[in-house]
Design a protein around this motif. Sequence first.
Motif, PDB file in Angstrom:
ATOM      1  N   GLU A   1       0.827  -1.215   0.000  1.00  0.00           N
ATOM      2  CA  GLU A   1       0.000   0.000   0.000  1.00  0.00           C
ATOM      3  C   GLU A   1       0.864   1.269   0.000  1.00  0.00           C
ATOM      4  O   GLU A   1       0.618   2.203  -0.758  1.00  0.00           O
ATOM      5  CB  GLU A   1      -0.879  -0.039   1.271  1.00  0.00           C
ATOM      6  N   ASP A   2       1.883   1.276   0.878  1.00  0.00           N
ATOM      7  CA  ASP A   2       2.740   2.461   1.003  1.00  0.00           C
ATOM      8  C   ASP A   2       3.687   2.556  -0.206  1.00  0.00           C
ATOM      9  O   ASP A   2       3.594   1.764  -1.127  1.00  0.00           O
ATOM     10  CB  ASP A   2       3.556   2.381   2.295  1.00  0.00           C
ATOM     11  N   GLU A   3       4.577   3.530  -0.161  1.00  0.00           N
ATOM     12  CA  GLU A   3       5.500   3.659  -1.300  1.00  0.00           C
ATOM     13  C   GLU A   3       6.919   3.202  -0.953  1.00  0.00           C
ATOM     14  O   GLU A   3       7.889   3.614  -1.580  1.00  0.00           O
ATOM     15  CB  GLU A   3       5.486   5.094  -1.843  1.00  0.00           C
ATOM     16  N   ASN A   4       7.068   2.343   0.076  1.00  0.00           N
ATOM     17  CA  ASN A   4       8.393   1.809   0.414  1.00  0.00           C
ATOM     18  C   ASN A   4       8.717   0.607  -0.467  1.00  0.00           C
ATOM     19  O   ASN A   4       7.906  -0.296  -0.603  1.00  0.00           O
ATOM     20  CB  ASN A   4       8.436   1.373   1.872  1.00  0.00           C
ATOM     21  N   ARG A   5       9.891   0.632  -1.059  1.00  0.00           N
ATOM     22  CA  ARG A   5      10.289  -0.474  -1.937  1.00  0.00           C
ATOM     23  C   ARG A   5      11.435  -1.233  -1.270  1.00  0.00           C
ATOM     24  O   ARG A   5      12.523  -0.692  -1.113  1.00  0.00           O
ATOM     25  CB  ARG A   5      10.728   0.058  -3.300  1.00  0.00           C
ATOM     26  N   TYR A   6      11.171  -2.491  -0.902  1.00  0.00           N
ATOM     27  CA  TYR A   6      12.154  -3.279  -0.161  1.00  0.00           C
ATOM     28  C   TYR A   6      12.583  -4.548  -0.895  1.00  0.00           C
ATOM     29  O   TYR A   6      11.771  -5.209  -1.543  1.00  0.00           O
ATOM     30  CB  TYR A   6      11.580  -3.706   1.200  1.00  0.00           C
ATOM     31  N   LEU A   7      13.843  -4.853  -0.718  1.00  0.00           N
ATOM     32  CA  LEU A   7      14.348  -6.182  -1.056  1.00  0.00           C
ATOM     33  C   LEU A   7      14.464  -6.931   0.260  1.00  0.00           C
ATOM     34  O   LEU A   7      15.143  -6.465   1.200  1.00  0.00           O
ATOM     35  CB  LEU A   7      15.730  -6.081  -1.713  1.00  0.00           C
ATOM     36  N   VAL A   8      13.802  -8.080   0.374  1.00  0.00           N
ATOM     37  CA  VAL A   8      13.894  -8.881   1.590  1.00  0.00           C
ATOM     38  C   VAL A   8      14.951  -9.953   1.331  1.00  0.00           C
ATOM     39  O   VAL A   8      14.786 -10.807   0.453  1.00  0.00           O
ATOM     40  CB  VAL A   8      12.532  -9.513   1.947  1.00  0.00           C
ATOM     41  N   THR A   9      16.049  -9.861   2.084  1.00  0.00           N
ATOM     42  CA  THR A   9      17.181 -10.761   1.835  1.00  0.00           C
ATOM     43  C   THR A   9      16.896 -12.170   2.361  1.00  0.00           C
ATOM     44  O   THR A   9      15.909 -12.397   3.056  1.00  0.00           O
ATOM     45  CB  THR A   9      18.466 -10.239   2.519  1.00  0.00           C
ATOM     46  N   ARG A  10      17.798 -13.086   2.014  1.00  0.00           N
ATOM     47  CA  ARG A  10      17.682 -14.466   2.500  1.00  0.00           C
ATOM     48  C   ARG A  10      17.669 -14.531   4.032  1.00  0.00           C
ATOM     49  O   ARG A  10      17.101 -15.436   4.624  1.00  0.00           O
ATOM     50  CB  ARG A  10      18.876 -15.291   1.989  1.00  0.00           C
ATOM     51  N   ASP A  11      18.326 -13.550   4.684  1.00  0.00           N
ATOM     52  CA  ASP A  11      18.361 -13.500   6.150  1.00  0.00           C
ATOM     53  C   ASP A  11      17.126 -12.798   6.701  1.00  0.00           C
ATOM     54  O   ASP A  11      17.077 -12.452   7.885  1.00  0.00           O
ATOM     55  CB  ASP A  11      19.591 -12.703   6.638  1.00  0.00           C
ATOM     56  N   ASN A  12      16.158 -12.530   5.820  1.00  0.00           N
ATOM     57  CA  ASN A  12      14.910 -11.878   6.209  1.00  0.00           C
ATOM     58  C   ASN A  12      15.105 -10.444   6.708  1.00  0.00           C
ATOM     59  O   ASN A  12      14.407  -9.971   7.598  1.00  0.00           O
ATOM     60  CB  ASN A  12      14.191 -12.724   7.282  1.00  0.00           C
ATOM     61  N   VAL A  13      16.080  -9.768   6.116  1.00  0.00           N
ATOM     62  CA  VAL A  13      16.285  -8.347   6.413  1.00  0.00           C
ATOM     63  C   VAL A  13      15.739  -7.536   5.233  1.00  0.00           C
ATOM     64  O   VAL A  13      16.048  -7.848   4.080  1.00  0.00           O
ATOM     65  CB  VAL A  13      17.792  -8.031   6.608  1.00  0.00           C
ATOM     66  N   ALA A  14      14.920  -6.533   5.517  1.00  0.00           N
ATOM     67  CA  ALA A  14      14.367  -5.690   4.437  1.00  0.00           C
ATOM     68  C   ALA A  14      15.292  -4.509   4.200  1.00  0.00           C
ATOM     69  O   ALA A  14      15.508  -3.694   5.106  1.00  0.00           O
ATOM     70  CB  ALA A  14      12.971  -5.215   4.807  1.00  0.00           C
ATOM     71  N   ILE A  15      15.873  -4.449   2.996  1.00  0.00           N
ATOM     72  CA  ILE A  15      16.720  -3.292   2.684  1.00  0.00           C
ATOM     73  C   ILE A  15      16.102  -2.543   1.512  1.00  0.00           C
ATOM     74  O   ILE A  15      15.365  -3.111   0.707  1.00  0.00           O
ATOM     75  CB  ILE A  15      18.181  -3.701   2.339  1.00  0.00           C
ATOM     76  N   GLU A  16      16.376  -1.236   1.454  1.00  0.00           N
ATOM     77  CA  GLU A  16      15.747  -0.418   0.414  1.00  0.00           C
ATOM     78  C   GLU A  16      16.228  -0.858  -0.965  1.00  0.00           C
ATOM     79  O   GLU A  16      17.426  -1.072  -1.181  1.00  0.00           O
ATOM     80  CB  GLU A  16      16.065   1.054   0.640  1.00  0.00           C
ATOM     81  N   LEU A  17      15.292  -1.003  -1.867  1.00  0.00           N
ATOM     82  CA  LEU A  17      15.628  -1.406  -3.233  1.00  0.00           C
ATOM     83  C   LEU A  17      16.094  -0.178  -4.003  1.00  0.00           C
ATOM     84  O   LEU A  17      15.403   0.839  -4.055  1.00  0.00           O
ATOM     85  CB  LEU A  17      14.387  -2.004  -3.907  1.00  0.00           C
ATOM     86  N   THR A  18      17.293  -0.243  -4.575  1.00  0.00           N
ATOM     87  CA  THR A  18      17.787   0.878  -5.378  1.00  0.00           C
ATOM     88  C   THR A  18      18.174   0.349  -6.756  1.00  0.00           C
ATOM     89  O   THR A  18      18.451  -0.836  -6.927  1.00  0.00           O
ATOM     90  CB  THR A  18      19.030   1.536  -4.753  1.00  0.00           C
ATOM     91  N   ALA A  19      18.184   1.249  -7.714  1.00  0.00           N
ATOM     92  CA  ALA A  19      18.520   0.837  -9.079  1.00  0.00           C
ATOM     93  C   ALA A  19      19.893   1.362  -9.432  1.00  0.00           C
ATOM     94  O   ALA A  19      20.130   2.561  -9.397  1.00  0.00           O
ATOM     95  CB  ALA A  19      17.488   1.377 -10.052  1.00  0.00           C
ATOM     96  N   GLN A  20      20.807   0.465  -9.728  1.00  0.00           N
ATOM     97  CA  GLN A  20      22.061   0.931 -10.316  1.00  0.00           C
ATOM     98  C   GLN A  20      21.794   1.239 -11.779  1.00  0.00           C
ATOM     99  O   GLN A  20      22.220   2.219 -12.321  1.00  0.00           O
ATOM    100  CB  GLN A  20      23.154  -0.130 -10.214  1.00  0.00           C
ATOM    101  N   GLY A  21      21.021   0.329 -12.374  1.00  0.00           N
ATOM    102  CA  GLY A  21      20.609   0.498 -13.768  1.00  0.00           C
ATOM    103  C   GLY A  21      21.787   0.792 -14.666  1.00  0.00           C
ATOM    104  O   GLY A  21      22.913   0.375 -14.407  1.00  0.00           O
TER     105      GLY A  21
END
Lengths: 349, 349
Positions: free
Chosen positions: A320-340
């Motif tokens: 719902e919100d605008e937070n974009r997370y990558l949830v790692t294998r260790d179950n840590v949510a880190i902000e998703l960024t684009a190197q692109g």
Amino acid sequence: MLEDKTPQRTPLGDLGEFGLIKHITSKIPLYNDTVLGVGDDAAIIEARDEQTLISTDMLVEGVHFDLSYQPLKHLGYKAAVVNLSDIYAMNGNATQLVVSMAVSNRFPVEAVEELYSGIRLACERFHVDLVGGDTTSSTSGLILSLTVLGKQKAEKVVRRDGAQPSDLIVVSGDLGGAYMGLQILEREKAVFQENPDIQPDLQGNEYVLERQLKPEARQDVVKILHELDVVPTSMIDISDGLSSELLHLCEGSKRGCRLFEEKIPIDPKVYDLCEEFNLNTTTVALNGGEDYELLFTIKLEDFDKIKGNPNLSVIGHITEDENRYLVTRDNVAIELTAQGWNPLADKEE
Amino acid sequence: MLEDKTPQRTPLGDLGEFGLIKHITSKIPLYNDTVLGVGDDAAIIEARDEQTLISTDMLVEGVHFDLSYQPLKHLGYKAAVVNLSDIYAMNGNATQLVVSMAVSNRFPVEAVEELYSGIRLACERFHVDLVGGDTTSSTSGLILSLTVLGKQKAEKVVRRDGAQPSDLIVVSGDLGGAYMGLQILEREKAVFQENPDIQPDLQGNEYVLERQLKPEARQDVVKILHELDVVPTSMIDISDGLSSELLHLCEGSKRGCRLFEEKIPIDPKVYDLCEEFNLNTTTVALNGGEDYELLFTIKLEDFDKIKGNPNLSVIGHITEDENRYLVTRDNVAIELTAQGWNPLADKEE
């Protein structure tokens, strides 16, 4: 003389491609039966019971391809596929293609024929009509510009802005292969430049080399979705990398996402090569680009329809919100960024 | 390395642009609702009660334009106009435009804005929707690739192949102006290069300079023909020169022609400049190119409808056989040949 006359000078690389496009194309007025202009994989034009889709791509020697390892026929094929992919990314059917090219005189006619034979092969495979183009000379190198038309019923056209909370994020095929193919080609080129007597060692890497040199557009996924009676809520093709494209979907839809690292589909060969090159597999899958897989969102209730399909992987969901997370294998949510990839950034010569 | 691997090498200039296009695009299969593919000003696509027209053009710095005298805004405007002209040359209405460009890092963002402001001005003037594009970097110079869509009712679309014996040959506006504008610009550039303190002398030559730097597409002629209820039997726009384009119409229609030298519309300013530059006015009008006027054929019985229209000149007629003649002022019939312009020919650096 341009340099002398322009009082204000902002380097192109500062804005980047997306920034520049946004900057230039803001508030463009529309006069005709255009449903959607700049900003998605393709523009949408009303045409009675189906809509016309149009998309264009430009490929520049030395920027997008390197003829020291890209055979011209493959290049033609890839140039077409990259363009068609934008139409499939709208859930459309590609129908017509126009091809313009500027070629320096160092290319003989036979080289141009090779290039066209690849384009024609793609047209044959994807049943697209090659209907026109322009051929002229360049002062240096080869430049290709392709424009593709497609069509689809209005209610089946899929844009980037329709993702809703709890929608599932789905990707076709597997990721990172094209990037690892490029690593191998660059390595072998460096070895060759050092010692021209050494033959390139490409054995056993056919899969990733083909992903880089002769990718396929996922027309089959559009067909599968049609057969499964699934219309994605948003869709894009992966040219710049999974993270960059997923952020485009989130931004377009003004939503957030949770992407699960462990769910990202990666071919075993890519794992092996990442180890060999000492690269992080997830980084490669997130930022490698050029896989031309389709990334899309579907309603939760459509999950049963796609479940178990070997071409499709559910890799996360929309929030719902605008937070974009990558949830790692260790179950840590880190902000998703684009190197692109910024084709306008300064490069060392 | 291309040079080493290709056993057969035919220089591009040998075939020329038309030869190369013919060579590459022969026997292209069509899979979709394409009415007409490669070979006219635009391709034709069936779209219910109207047909879709599509055309594309590529412009390369150092080949098609010289930024030492072409302001970027004018270049953008001209690039759009040249492309739109192809749709009007099918008797169609231009509706959508996509623009791709490759720019080297020597261009600041402001330069790209200038270019786009010209493109947007053309879109505004001709009521065309700018719906997409691609922006990337080039290793040298500026390359523009534009694709335009248009539409028209099937029965009003005009191709190159419909000219019939006794049809009248008609041209809009006047010819040779763009070429003479270029001569002035080249002369002043040479003077400037010799002595940078001398300011360019462009006074009094506004008409021909505008013809070269900021030409107009003849959308108004398409409207006039519509109002006069005239559907041409064949039509083309004059980009390469009157003789080259007239030969295209004759070849497309498998007919001959008689073109009357004394009927070719030429502005008084062009006469004056031809004298100043010691050039033959008729040669300039026949081969100069870049005037973007419309050249078309109409049925003899439609003559009364267009008679006296200041925008239109009847300059000859179509003949049954395939002989193409220029009838001189002395009433001598000489074979019409096209010098035209071959952008693929070898040029001295």
